[in-house]
Design a protein around this motif. Structure first.
Motif, mmCIF file in Angstrom:
data_model
loop_
_atom_site.group_PDB
_atom_site.id
_atom_site.type_symbol
_atom_site.label_atom_id
_atom_site.label_comp_id
_atom_site.label_asym_id
_atom_site.label_seq_id
_atom_site.Cartn_x
_atom_site.Cartn_y
_atom_site.Cartn_z
ATOM 1 N N ARG A 172 4.779 6.373 -0.791
ATOM 2 C CA ARG A 172 4.949 7.069 -2.073
ATOM 3 C C ARG A 172 5.715 8.375 -1.879
ATOM 4 N NH1 ARG A 172 1.765 6.106 -6.332
ATOM 5 N NH2 ARG A 172 0.047 5.411 -4.983
ATOM 6 N N ASP A 173 5.320 9.148 -0.853
ATOM 7 C CA ASP A 173 6.029 10.391 -0.551
ATOM 8 C C ASP A 173 7.500 10.120 -0.269
ATOM 9 O OD1 ASP A 173 3.602 11.698 -0.694
ATOM 10 O OD2 ASP A 173 3.323 11.799 1.486
ATOM 11 N N GLU A 207 0.848 -1.187 0.000
ATOM 12 C CA GLU A 207 0.000 0.000 0.000
ATOM 13 C C GLU A 207 0.887 1.242 0.000
ATOM 14 O OE1 GLU A 207 -3.198 -0.036 -0.299
ATOM 15 O OE2 GLU A 207 -3.408 -2.213 -0.170
ATOM 16 N N ASP A 219 0.254 4.346 -0.200
ATOM 17 C CA ASP A 219 -0.303 5.575 0.352
ATOM 18 C C ASP A 219 -0.573 5.491 1.848
ATOM 19 O OD1 ASP A 219 -0.357 7.042 -2.094
ATOM 20 O OD2 ASP A 219 -2.043 5.794 -2.724
ATOM 21 N N VAL A 220 0.194 4.624 2.535
ATOM 22 C CA VAL A 220 0.095 4.517 3.984
ATOM 23 C C VAL A 220 1.451 4.833 4.591
ATOM 24 C CG1 VAL A 220 -1.736 2.798 3.844
ATOM 25 C CG2 VAL A 220 0.648 2.059 3.994
ATOM 26 N N ARG A 221 1.453 5.076 5.904
ATOM 27 C CA ARG A 221 2.700 5.369 6.594
ATOM 28 C C ARG A 221 3.601 4.139 6.598
ATOM 29 N NH1 ARG A 221 2.089 7.517 12.629
ATOM 30 N NH2 ARG A 221 1.855 5.291 13.067
ATOM 31 N N LYS A 263 4.924 11.535 4.281
ATOM 32 C CA LYS A 263 3.895 10.949 5.116
ATOM 33 C C LYS A 263 3.552 9.520 4.722
ATOM 34 C CE LYS A 263 1.627 15.309 6.334
ATOM 35 N NZ LYS A 263 0.352 16.061 6.320
ATOM 36 N N THR A 264 3.800 9.166 3.459
ATOM 37 C CA THR A 264 3.448 7.835 2.959
ATOM 38 C C THR A 264 4.659 7.203 2.284
ATOM 39 O OG1 THR A 264 2.772 8.615 0.780
ATOM 40 C CG2 THR A 264 1.106 8.665 2.524
#
Length: 627
Positions: free
Chosen positions: A558-559, A392, A394-396, A555-556
């Motif tokens: 992806r970031d 995932e 888009d999660v931390r 934060k994620t």
């Protein structure tokens, strides 16, 4: 008649240091390439003035914390293969005592650094001087004496002419691969400024040859016999492989014999992670592959290792029937550990000798043994993939997913610097080292606060290479000061700052020994006196930015990937800040594959401690003394 030059003691020392060189394998290196300093009344008019007077000879770096300056010098020295280092000058008092931790780190890790603390008046005309320690029973003791037990050489230069033998002895120790560590020349502030007629020969270029002693023929023959007789041999590669630049020789030995190679924290990277004979880290933070081989080995071949308790799992790891040790080390002190057959020699020289001698008989490990560790390593790499994987985006991220994102980005030019917290264990188990000097773990002293200044030193020694300081929030709060130095000097280190709200490593250890994570989380206190309230509203990213660093918040997953890629190409000091799991949750790596002895309370009323003691006693019963 001998020609002389009239200089102050400090001026003479700077000129002398600028003329010192090491030489190994025909290549010459300047020994002291720069001096770090914070000035106070104890060194500003002496060493400070001398550095100004001879700025053309000795580059100067301005530090913010004396301990951090030593860390930077040590990082530089390790990256320079111990052939070059920096000097560090401080004032008297707290400036001098702040050197102690750095000196201990250097000496424990066998890394050279020259310390030049100011000292109280040798003439005692101003007595007591500001910051002087007064002992009624000993007038000749100053705070600098705290550096004696953590220095490989210590001298106090109380007269100008005493500088000559003291300086020469200091260089001897710095350049000796057996003796090296922290070297301290305490400099009374009045002596620093005193003039003397120095013989010009003192300032002539001087070359200190770092030799490669070969193995004694009889010891070599015994080593060859032991290896040929072994059915399940295992190499344990330590930091001495890197110090000797013996990586290619080790690879040749491993390829010729097919003996598997496990690595300590200091030795990781001795072989690339994908080398057929590399089986990963060994010991408490090691891989399942390496640790199982260690349990069943009948011959352990230590190369440049000092066998810390993390490597031996507190003497519970090497438990095979009839197991024996063969230790190749340039230091006899380490070569004789664990009742080993010692092979006292330079690592590269002796490995080449062993490879040549074993080739005469075509000796190689059995096919079945090779197939066993090859298959085990493939299974372990699947566990690494699982720890790194982030389904995932888009999660931390978890901490291991943070390492996975970095692993997917770097190449063999990147250098990772780390020392303390939960990261060393994760890195030792999981990191896929791509080059001999990519993995820069200071785990001899495991000093919180080492990473940022050491990364500066590494970057100075390896300009143009991406250098990453991997830091948790606990370590960051210990010593963020040298961010200012990186900004000031334009050293483009990359700071990967992981926020997990506490001492994650010690929190996990506390839980395992019945301490219930007491005092390990960064939280508000609860009514029962424990720190189990809400996390503290501390913004470390803002702090780094306030010190002048470019900060990228992630934060994620992806970031994080995007931020790491931007940081890697940045030509200014850049921080990637990411919040992961809190300190009271696991970080996601495979559990410890071997034990580590941290004594548990023998009597307790809390059930967690009682249970931990029962487990502790079971582990203690497996300890083995090798005699």
């Amino acid at each position: 008649m001998t020609s002389t030059t009239r200089l102050t003691v400090a001026q003479a020392l700077v000129r002398f240091l600028a003329a010192q060189y090491t030489e190994r394998d025909g290549a010459r290196h300047r020994l002291i390439t720069a001096t770090w300093g914070i000035f106070g009344h104890g060194n500003v008019a002496g060493v400070g003035q001398a550095l100004l007077e001879h700025a053309d000879l000795m580059p100067y770096h301005q530090g913010r914390n004396e301990q951090a300056m030593v860390h930077a010098a040590i990082g530089y020295a390790r990256q320079s293969n111990r052939l070059s280092t920096h000097a560090v000058t401080t004032s008297v008092g707290p400036g001098a005592t702040n050197l102690v931790t750095g000196a201990a780190l250097a000496t424990v890790n066998r890394l050279p650094v020259l310390l030049l603390p100011g000292d109280t008046f040798a003439t005692r005309t101003a007595d007591p001087v500001l910051q002087q320690l007064e002992l009624p029973h000993a007038g000749d003791v100053s705070v600098n004496d705290t550096l004696r037990p953590v220095s490989r050489f210590f001298d106090r230069v109380t007269r100008p002419e005493a500088l000559v033998p003291a300086a020469l002895q200091a260089m001897r120790v710095l350049t000796d691969p057996v003796e090296t560590g922290a070297v301290t020349l305490a400099l009374p502030q009045d002596v620093q400024a005193e003039a003397y007629d120095w013989p010009d020969a003192f300032f002539a270029d001087r070359v200190w040859t770092v030799r490669r002693p070969a193995a004694d023929p009889d010891a070599l023959a015994a080593a060859v016999t032991a290896i040929r007789a072994a059915r399940r041999p295992l190499v344990v590669a330590g930091g001495g492989v890197h110090h000797s630049r013996a990586e290619d020789a080790l690879a040749a030995f491993a390829e010729a014999t097919r003996i598997p190679v496990a690595a300590t924290q200091a030795g990781k990277g001795s072989l690339r992670w994908d080398h057929p004979q590399d089986v990963g880290g060994i010991g408490h933070t090691g891989t399942a592959t390496a640790d199982e081989l260690a349990r069943t080995a009948d011959l352990v071949i230590g190369v440049g290792t000092r066998y810390t308790d993390f490597t031996t799992a507190s003497h519970t790891l090497f438990t095979g029937d009839g197991v024996r040790f063969l230790n190749l080390n340039i230091a006899a002190f380490d070569a004789h550990k664990l009742a080993a057959a010692p092979l006292v020699a330079d690592a590269r020289s002796a490995l080449e000798q062993l490879t040549a001698a074993l080739a005469l008989s075509g000796h190689r490990a059995a096919d079945r043994y090779v197939a066993e560790y090859t298959e085990d390593k493939e299974r372990w790499e699947q566990r690494v993939d699982a720890a790194y994987e982030a389904e995932e985006p888009d999660v931390r991220p978890t901490q291991t997913q943070v390492l996975g994102a970095l692993d997917a980005l770097v190449d063999d030019t990147d250098v990772l610097v780390n020392a303390a917290g939960s990261l060393p264990g994760d890195l030792h188990k999981l990191w896929r080292t791509r080059s001999r000097d990519q993995y820069h773990l200071e785990y001899g002293y495991s000093c919180m606060g080492y990473e940022i200044p050491a990364a500066i030193g590494v970057a100075m020694a390896a300009p143009g290479r991406p250098v990453w300081a991997l830091v948790g929030d606990g370590t960051y709060l210990m010593m963020p000061t040298e961010i200012v130095t990186a900004v000031q000097e334009g050293v483009p280190i990359k700071l990967l700052l992981v926020q997990n709200h506490g001492y994650a490593s010690i929190g996990g250890l506390s839980e395992s020994v019945g301490g219930e994570r007491f005092g390990t989380a960064y939280r508000y206190p609860a009514d029962d006196g424990t720190f189990t309230g809400a996390p503290l509203p501390v913004d470390l990213a803002a702090n780094a930015a306030s010190l002048g660093m470019r900060v990228l918040r992630a934060k994620t997953v992806r970031d994080l990937r995007e931020a790491l890629a931007r940081a890697r190409t940045s030509d200014t000091p850049t921080c990637v800040y990411v919040e992961t799991e809190t300190a009271d949750t696991v970080s996601g790596p495979p559990p410890a594959q071997a034990w580590w002895d941290v004594p548990v309370a023998e009597t307790a009323t809390r059930p967690s401690a009682v249970k931990a003691r029962e487990l502790y006693e079971r582990h203690v019963s497996t300890r083995r003394r090798h005699l």
